[in-house]
Design an enzyme around this catalytic site. Structure first.
Site, PDB file in Angstrom:
ATOM      1  N   ILE A  78       0.845  -1.202   0.000  1.00 37.67           N
ATOM      2  CA  ILE A  78       0.000   0.000   0.000  1.00 37.67           C
ATOM      3  C   ILE A  78       0.875   1.244   0.000  1.00 37.67           C
ATOM      4  CG2 ILE A  78      -1.671   1.330   1.365  1.00 37.67           C
ATOM      5  CD1 ILE A  78      -2.734  -1.486   2.314  1.00 37.67           C
ATOM      6  N   HIS A  79       1.925   1.218   0.799  1.00 39.41           N
ATOM      7  CA  HIS A  79       2.878   2.326   0.861  1.00 39.41           C
ATOM      8  C   HIS A  79       3.541   2.529  -0.511  1.00 39.41           C
ATOM      9  CE1 HIS A  79       5.638   5.070   2.837  1.00 39.41           C
ATOM     10  NE2 HIS A  79       6.684   4.367   2.434  1.00 39.41           N
TER      11      HIS A  79
END
Length: 106
Positions: A78-79
């Site tokens: 996600i990062h």
């Protein structure tokens, strides 16, 4: 695909996207000082780095489409997706800044 493999892939995306964003910021700094040749070179390098990150990201999406559930959405992934989006936006804005600085210095 293991969590470790996904996180390693995420790190590759982060690295390439980070390079792309850095090149974009350098392009803005170049344009601010009137060095438009370097600005254009940095935009090209930004494109290349972001393209690498995008290809890795797209490969994950294709794998997920072919086999739903095979890619676990880790915080690292996600990062990485966030880094890629930010790098793409920074690249678009850098191109605009370079254009504006060119017009101002005419």
């Amino acid at each position: 695909m293991t969590i470790e493999e996904i996180n390693n892939i995420a790190c590759q995306i982060i690295a390439h996207a980070g390079d792309g964003k850095s090149y974009s910021m350098e392009a803005i700094e170049n344009a601010e000082t009137g060095d438009f040749k370097s600005a254009e070179e940095n935009l090209k390098c930004s494109d290349e780095s972001i393209q690498k990150a995008h290809e890795i990201h797209t490969d994950l999406l294709v794998q997920e489409a072919r086999e739903p559930g095979c890619v676990t959405a880790t915080m690292m992934l996600i990062h990485a997706s966030n880094h890629l989006s930010t790098a793409e936006l920074t690249r678009d804005l850098a191109e605009r800044f370079v254009r504006v600085y060119k017009n101002v210095q005419k």
